[in-house]
Design a protein around this motif. Structure first.
Motif, mmCIF file in Angstrom:
data_model
loop_
_atom_site.group_PDB
_atom_site.id
_atom_site.type_symbol
_atom_site.label_atom_id
_atom_site.label_comp_id
_atom_site.label_asym_id
_atom_site.label_seq_id
_atom_site.Cartn_x
_atom_site.Cartn_y
_atom_site.Cartn_z
ATOM 1 N N LYS A 73 -43.251 22.831 0.210
ATOM 2 C CA LYS A 73 -43.295 23.735 -0.884
ATOM 3 C C LYS A 73 -44.120 23.492 -2.272
ATOM 4 O O LYS A 73 -43.584 21.848 -2.700
ATOM 5 C CB LYS A 73 -42.265 24.359 -1.284
ATOM 6 N N SER A 128 -45.870 11.968 -7.401
ATOM 7 C CA SER A 128 -45.481 12.441 -6.344
ATOM 8 C C SER A 128 -46.251 11.402 -5.272
ATOM 9 O O SER A 128 -47.132 11.097 -4.904
ATOM 10 C CB SER A 128 -45.495 13.943 -6.114
ATOM 11 N N TYR A 149 -36.961 14.295 -7.730
ATOM 12 C CA TYR A 149 -36.850 15.277 -7.258
ATOM 13 C C TYR A 149 -36.756 14.993 -6.144
ATOM 14 O O TYR A 149 -37.632 14.368 -5.912
ATOM 15 C CB TYR A 149 -37.122 16.509 -8.205
ATOM 16 N N TYR A 182 -40.820 19.448 3.461
ATOM 17 C CA TYR A 182 -38.599 19.655 3.408
ATOM 18 C C TYR A 182 -38.370 19.818 5.378
ATOM 19 O O TYR A 182 -39.467 20.274 6.218
ATOM 20 C CB TYR A 182 -37.979 21.091 2.634
ATOM 21 N N ALA A 212 -34.823 15.298 -0.324
ATOM 22 C CA ALA A 212 -35.897 14.899 0.113
ATOM 23 C C ALA A 212 -35.890 15.087 1.976
ATOM 24 O O ALA A 212 -35.483 14.236 1.620
ATOM 25 C CB ALA A 212 -37.648 14.388 -0.808
ATOM 26 N N LYS A 258 -41.118 12.471 -2.653
ATOM 27 C CA LYS A 258 -40.000 12.566 -3.365
ATOM 28 C C LYS A 258 -40.976 13.315 -5.142
ATOM 29 O O LYS A 258 -42.205 12.159 -5.396
ATOM 30 C CB LYS A 258 -39.386 11.699 -3.861
ATOM 31 N N ILE A 271 -44.907 22.611 -6.389
ATOM 32 C CA ILE A 271 -44.005 22.445 -7.435
ATOM 33 C C ILE A 271 -45.363 22.744 -8.878
ATOM 34 O O ILE A 271 -46.214 21.601 -8.522
ATOM 35 C CB ILE A 271 -43.386 20.932 -7.740
ATOM 36 N N THR A 309 -41.249 26.807 -8.372
ATOM 37 C CA THR A 309 -41.622 25.842 -6.795
ATOM 38 C C THR A 309 -42.254 27.485 -5.911
ATOM 39 O O THR A 309 -41.183 28.600 -6.350
ATOM 40 C CB THR A 309 -40.094 25.626 -5.570
ATOM 41 N N LEU A 334 -36.592 18.274 -2.602
ATOM 42 C CA LEU A 334 -36.440 19.684 -1.467
ATOM 43 C C LEU A 334 -35.431 19.241 -0.553
ATOM 44 O O LEU A 334 -34.757 17.896 0.543
ATOM 45 C CB LEU A 334 -37.482 19.806 -1.139
ATOM 46 N N LEU A 359 -35.057 22.151 -4.946
ATOM 47 C CA LEU A 359 -35.867 21.359 -5.447
ATOM 48 C C LEU A 359 -34.421 20.954 -6.536
ATOM 49 O O LEU A 359 -33.676 21.111 -6.817
ATOM 50 C CB LEU A 359 -36.959 21.725 -5.948
ATOM 51 N N THR A 360 -33.854 19.766 -5.868
ATOM 52 C CA THR A 360 -33.012 18.997 -6.650
ATOM 53 C C THR A 360 -32.870 17.380 -7.037
ATOM 54 O O THR A 360 -33.667 17.128 -6.478
ATOM 55 C CB THR A 360 -31.657 18.911 -5.250
ATOM 56 N N LYS A 361 -32.267 17.338 -8.492
ATOM 57 C CA LYS A 361 -32.798 16.267 -8.449
ATOM 58 C C LYS A 361 -31.549 14.982 -8.367
ATOM 59 O O LYS A 361 -30.666 15.156 -7.786
ATOM 60 C CB LYS A 361 -32.341 15.967 -10.298
#
Length: 411
Positions: free
Chosen positions: A39, A84, A105, A411, A31, A88, A41, A57, A107, A113-115
């Motif tokens: 965005k 959240s 997760y 993001y 993020a 994050k 989720i 997303t 952004l 969206l990424t771990k």
């Protein structure tokens, strides 16, 4: 008839034996919040055996549709709960008594969206943002009476401290043979302190039954050292919130409002004689405002509060039990204005609902409406509920499973 299922008594929550499972490179790539874009989720449970919850997303949830078919991130394991904070998105796996993963997760600068990290934890029943931390609390319902509070740095996803509390001491239990203890319902940052409402429970036999159905308690802790400062008490309604259900919220003015369903039970029967109501703690104080009392049960025509989420500017989205005077029945949505002590039933919803996402909702950018997921036998949609008019507006359709949460990151 409207029906909305309620999760709290089915939830046990997660775990806390920290062990990071991701590399530092992966932890640092998520993020940013630098572009000024956002965005949504949307989390979706397919309900299929062996299939985990999905994270979808979207740029806009006011129209269109989205599906889990060939889309989204599949999580490791189902029965997930969410938070959240610090831009994050935290996903907690219900461990069913065992340690469960806490996955973070974020952004990327492209909005993907990424771990960013993954660690394991101890079973907890409370998790809330405090400053730049996540405060998690393991609350025993029987057996040993020691509650453990864990502080986690939300930016780094690492444990920074642990504090214990003997929950029997919070109820003045002088008889060591009694299993009775305090059970925290949630934790809320109020100013520079942490307020933790609790209910008094039997702790054995009729475990969640209570001998104290007509009183309210909030334990006040300093932060970050989590030292018990005092207990706030009142006897005009019952305990705030419920098991795994937040019942205390701080508004933009710094005042705190507590919501009680007045649903204390003995052997499954409601024994609270006080009304379901809202009480207030003024900014900078650690006492209930005796001049403020919002009798929601009276304003609603006899109905009790099931759960609450904050919209803004004193407006709250309420789930109300559908059978007047009880903790049962097809739950109905309402909007309460705690400043003016007004109550309105929500209009514009589908006639039959399976459930709704009341715990993991968000507010529109202008602060005027709550955004939530609504699941029905005919389909699942994102809805916006105006905090002033209590009118619901249908938005994006979600296909491929039931909506379990909606959140938003930058993001």
């Amino acid at each position: 008839m409207k029906t909305i299922t309620k999760l709290p008594l089915l939830l046990a929550a997660f775990a806390f034996t920290f062990a990071s499972c991701e590399s530092n490179d992966e932890q640092n790539e998520g993020a940013s919040g630098e572009t000024g874009k956002s965005k949504y989720i949307v989390t979706v449970s397919t309900g299929a055996t062996g299939v985990a919850d999905y994270l979808l997303t979207a740029d806009d949830v006011s129209k269109g549709s989205i599906t889990t078919a060939g889309n989204g991130l599949e999580q490791d394991g189902t029965y997930r709960y969410y938070l959240s904070t610090q831009n994050k998105f935290f996903s907690f796996l219900y461990g069913q008594g065992n340690p469960g993963a806490v996955t973070t997760y974020g952004l990327t600068t492209n909005g993907v969206l990424t771990k960013t990290s993954n660690f394991q934890a101890e079973t907890v029943q409370v998790f809330a943002p405090v400053n730049k931390d996540i405060l998690m609390v393991k609350v025993p319902r029987s057996g040993a009476s020691i509650s453990y509070m864990y502080k986690v740095d939300a930016e780094q996803s690492v444990l920074t401290g642990t504090v214990s509390q003997d929950t029997r001491l919070l109820i003045g239990n002088k008889n060591p043979d009694l299993a009775e203890r305090a059970h925290f319902t949630w934790a809320t940052q109020v100013g520079d302190k942490v307020f933790m409402p609790y209910m008094k429970i039997n702790g054995a036999g009729d475990t969640f039954g209570t001998r104290h159905a007509d009183s309210t308690w909030v334990a006040v802790y300093t932060y970050p050292d989590l030292k018990l400062e005092k207990v706030i008490k009142d006897n005009r309604t019952s305990y705030l919130g419920a098991y795994f259900t937040n019942g205390l919220f701080q508004d933009e003015k710094g005042d705190a409002y507590g919501f009680s369903g007045a649903i204390g039970t003995a052997n499954g029967v409601v024994t609270s004689t006080k009304p379901s109501a809202v009480v207030k703690i003024n900014k900078g104080t650690t006492e209930f405002d005796k001049s403020y009392f919002f009798n929601v049960q009276e304003k609603s025509g006899g109905y009790k509060i099931s759960s609450t989420s904050y919209i803004s500017n004193g407006k709250f989205l309420l789930l109300m039990y559908g059978n007047a005077g009880t903790n049962s029945g097809a739950v109905k949505l309402a909007v309460a204005d705690v400043y003016n002590q007004t109550f309105k039933w929500v209009t514009g919803m589908p006639s039959t609902l399976s459930n709704a996402t009341t715990r993991y909702n968000i507010t529109t950018e202008d602060g005027n409406s709550a955004i939530l997921g609504v699941n029905t036998p005919d389909g699942n949609w994102i809805y916006a509920i105006n905090g002033t008019t209590a009118v619901a507006t249908q938005g994006m359709k979600v296909e491929g499973g039931q909506i379990t949460a909606i959140q938003k990151l930058k993001y």
